[in-house]
Design a protein around this motif. Structure first.
Motif, PDB file in Angstrom:
ATOM      1  N   PRO A 136     -28.039 -22.724  77.873  1.00  9.87           N
ATOM      2  CA  PRO A 136     -26.763 -22.543  78.564  1.00  9.87           C
ATOM      3  C   PRO A 136     -26.856 -22.592  80.081  1.00  9.87           C
ATOM      4  O   PRO A 136     -27.943 -22.495  80.661  1.00  9.87           O
ATOM      5  CB  PRO A 136     -26.313 -21.156  78.090  1.00  9.87           C
ATOM      6  CG  PRO A 136     -27.568 -20.456  77.710  1.00  9.87           C
ATOM      7  CD  PRO A 136     -28.477 -21.516  77.175  1.00  9.87           C
ATOM      8  N   ARG A 137     -25.713 -22.754  80.702  1.00 11.48           N
ATOM      9  CA  ARG A 137     -25.593 -22.742  82.160  1.00 11.48           C
ATOM     10  C   ARG A 137     -26.219 -21.456  82.712  1.00 11.48           C
ATOM     11  O   ARG A 137     -25.995 -20.380  82.198  1.00 11.48           O
ATOM     12  CB  ARG A 137     -24.104 -22.817  82.520  1.00 11.48           C
ATOM     13  CG  ARG A 137     -23.804 -22.896  83.998  1.00 11.48           C
ATOM     14  CD  ARG A 137     -22.329 -23.213  84.188  1.00 11.48           C
ATOM     15  NE  ARG A 137     -21.968 -23.199  85.594  1.00 11.48           N
ATOM     16  CZ  ARG A 137     -21.188 -22.288  86.159  1.00 11.48           C
ATOM     17  NH1 ARG A 137     -20.691 -21.305  85.436  1.00 11.48           N
ATOM     18  NH2 ARG A 137     -20.899 -22.362  87.432  1.00 11.48           N
ATOM     19  N   GLY A 138     -27.016 -21.594  83.753  1.00 11.10           N
ATOM     20  CA  GLY A 138     -27.705 -20.444  84.327  1.00 11.10           C
ATOM     21  C   GLY A 138     -29.135 -20.287  83.849  1.00 11.10           C
ATOM     22  O   GLY A 138     -29.912 -19.526  84.437  1.00 11.10           O
ATOM     23  N   THR A 139     -29.503 -21.030  82.785  1.00 10.76           N
ATOM     24  CA  THR A 139     -30.877 -20.980  82.283  1.00 10.76           C
ATOM     25  C   THR A 139     -31.827 -21.539  83.335  1.00 10.76           C
ATOM     26  O   THR A 139     -31.529 -22.539  83.996  1.00 10.76           O
ATOM     27  CB  THR A 139     -31.012 -21.809  80.986  1.00 10.76           C
ATOM     28  OG1 THR A 139     -30.193 -21.239  79.980  1.00 10.76           O
ATOM     29  CG2 THR A 139     -32.460 -21.826  80.501  1.00 10.76           C
ATOM     30  N   GLN A 140     -32.986 -20.897  83.493  1.00 15.64           N
ATOM     31  CA  GLN A 140     -33.998 -21.406  84.416  1.00 15.64           C
ATOM     32  C   GLN A 140     -35.184 -21.934  83.619  1.00 15.64           C
ATOM     33  O   GLN A 140     -35.661 -21.278  82.700  1.00 15.64           O
ATOM     34  CB  GLN A 140     -34.472 -20.315  85.380  1.00 15.64           C
ATOM     35  CG  GLN A 140     -35.354 -20.846  86.507  1.00 15.64           C
ATOM     36  CD  GLN A 140     -35.663 -19.791  87.552  1.00 15.64           C
ATOM     37  OE1 GLN A 140     -36.663 -19.096  87.467  1.00 15.64           O
ATOM     38  NE2 GLN A 140     -34.789 -19.667  88.545  1.00 15.64           N
ATOM     39  N   VAL A 141     -35.637 -23.130  83.955  1.00 22.09           N
ATOM     40  CA  VAL A 141     -36.749 -23.770  83.246  1.00 22.09           C
ATOM     41  C   VAL A 141     -37.855 -24.087  84.246  1.00 22.09           C
ATOM     42  O   VAL A 141     -37.610 -24.211  85.446  1.00 22.09           O
ATOM     43  CB  VAL A 141     -36.286 -25.053  82.521  1.00 22.09           C
ATOM     44  CG1 VAL A 141     -35.262 -24.721  81.449  1.00 22.09           C
ATOM     45  CG2 VAL A 141     -35.722 -26.072  83.503  1.00 22.09           C
ATOM     46  N   PRO A 142     -39.102 -24.216  83.780  1.00 20.78           N
ATOM     47  CA  PRO A 142     -40.244 -24.430  84.694  1.00 20.78           C
ATOM     48  C   PRO A 142     -40.191 -25.772  85.412  1.00 20.78           C
ATOM     49  O   PRO A 142     -39.559 -26.717  84.954  1.00 20.78           O
ATOM     50  CB  PRO A 142     -41.460 -24.367  83.751  1.00 20.78           C
ATOM     51  CG  PRO A 142     -40.977 -23.719  82.502  1.00 20.78           C
ATOM     52  CD  PRO A 142     -39.532 -24.085  82.381  1.00 20.78           C
ATOM     53  N   PHE A 143     -40.901 -25.826  86.527  1.00 20.00           N
ATOM     54  CA  PHE A 143     -40.997 -27.079  87.273  1.00 20.00           C
ATOM     55  C   PHE A 143     -41.914 -28.080  86.591  1.00 20.00           C
ATOM     56  O   PHE A 143     -41.590 -29.268  86.490  1.00 20.00           O
ATOM     57  CB  PHE A 143     -41.557 -26.817  88.684  1.00 20.00           C
ATOM     58  CG  PHE A 143     -40.628 -26.091  89.613  1.00 20.00           C
ATOM     59  CD1 PHE A 143     -39.342 -26.548  89.845  1.00 20.00           C
ATOM     60  CD2 PHE A 143     -41.054 -24.954  90.282  1.00 20.00           C
ATOM     61  CE1 PHE A 143     -38.485 -25.887  90.718  1.00 20.00           C
ATOM     62  CE2 PHE A 143     -40.215 -24.277  91.163  1.00 20.00           C
ATOM     63  CZ  PHE A 143     -38.930 -24.744  91.379  1.00 20.00           C
ATOM     64  N   HIS A 144     -43.086 -27.634  86.139  1.00 25.13           N
ATOM     65  CA  HIS A 144     -44.182 -28.546  85.818  1.00 25.13           C
ATOM     66  C   HIS A 144     -44.046 -29.284  84.495  1.00 25.13           C
ATOM     67  O   HIS A 144     -44.756 -30.261  84.265  1.00 25.13           O
ATOM     68  CB  HIS A 144     -45.517 -27.781  85.834  1.00 25.13           C
ATOM     69  CG  HIS A 144     -45.686 -26.829  84.684  1.00 25.13           C
ATOM     70  ND1 HIS A 144     -44.984 -25.651  84.608  1.00 25.13           N
ATOM     71  CD2 HIS A 144     -46.473 -26.876  83.572  1.00 25.13           C
ATOM     72  CE1 HIS A 144     -45.334 -25.005  83.513  1.00 25.13           C
ATOM     73  NE2 HIS A 144     -46.237 -25.730  82.863  1.00 25.13           N
TER      74      HIS A 144
END
Length: 260
Positions: A136-144
């Protein structure tokens, strides 16, 4: 005499604009900024620059970098940027572009922006397929290990990227996750050259993704536009056929941002 000159120079910019001008310059540069970098641009005395930077840091608008001398956006400024981009008028137009893209390619589309610890989903439009990944909107996922995150990393300067990759071990989330900084650097170089990124089951087993950058008029990465799908429905080679509509939508989103 020097004090009189500094006082005269200090009075040329209205007091209520000085801090805003400093924050604007930090954001415009897109990299951490030292006080000395601002003196010629802002045309304020060095003590005034230092005092304003310390005020912005104390209030959470700026954040001191690891070197202790330079400043970048703080939590409060990043929240302000997201809230600005999420204003109703802008978001309505943005969602219309995302919905049109999702209907055209038939898969979920995401708009993400870089944050301190990863990419944050600013908006997304879900596919109509019953099998889909819910982020959902607002979810944070890793860069790598995500398409959006690798796009962002590929836009960083070499020394900044070195700092990011050496800050902590790259977490292995699936058997396909790249955990070697050297291997990831090679992947980011390819991403930079071809202008798009991929996630080949690196973030979630069974999910693939592809992403393109949303750029500012001066070529800086503002956000990322990506789509993902389960491997049982779509291959990565097939997903590359979505690049043309993704890039067209990214161009529209970039123009929308420029017209704000």
């Amino acid at each position: 005499m020097p004090n009189d000159q500094a006082s005269s120079k200090d009075s040329q910019i209205p007091t209520n604009l000085r801090l805003l001008m400093i924050i604007e310059e930090v954001v415009k540069r897109g990299v951490s900024v030292r006080p000395v970098d601002l003196i010629d641009v802002i045309e304020l005395p060095k003590p005034t620059i230092h005092r304003l930077l310390q005020t912005a840091e104390a209030e959470g608008f700026l954040q001191r970098d690891i070197d202790g001398r330079s400043y970048g956006p703080g939590d409060r400024l990043r929240a302000l940027a997201i809230n600005t981009m999420s204003s109703e008028r802008v978001r309505t137009a943005r969602l219309a572009i995302l919905k049109g893209l999702t209907e055209e390619i038939g898969e979920t589309c995401n708009l993400a922006t870089p944050d301190r610890e990863g990419m944050t989903y600013l908006d997304r439009v879900e596919t109509k397929w019953p099998i889909r990944v819910q982020l959902p909107r607002g979810t944070q996922v890793p860069f790598h290990c995500t398409a959006s995150g690798k796009l962002y990393l590929s836009s960083l300067r070499s020394n900044t990227l070195t700092g990011v990759l050496s800050a902590r071990p790259l977490e292995k989330l699936t058997e396909h996750t790249i955990t070697s900084p050297e291997t990831l650097r090679d992947e980011l170089a390819k991403t930079r050259q071809r202008g798009y990124s991929t996630d080949n089951q690196e973030f979630m087993t069974g999910m693939i993704a592809i992403g393109v950058p949303i750029l500012s008029p001066n070529g800086r990465l503002l956000a990322t536009l990506s789509t993902h799908a389960p491997v049982m429905r779509c291959s990565l080679d097939h997903m590359k056929e979505f690049l043309e509509p993704l890039r067209l939508a990214a161009k529209k989103l970039s123009e929308l941002n420029g017209n704000q």
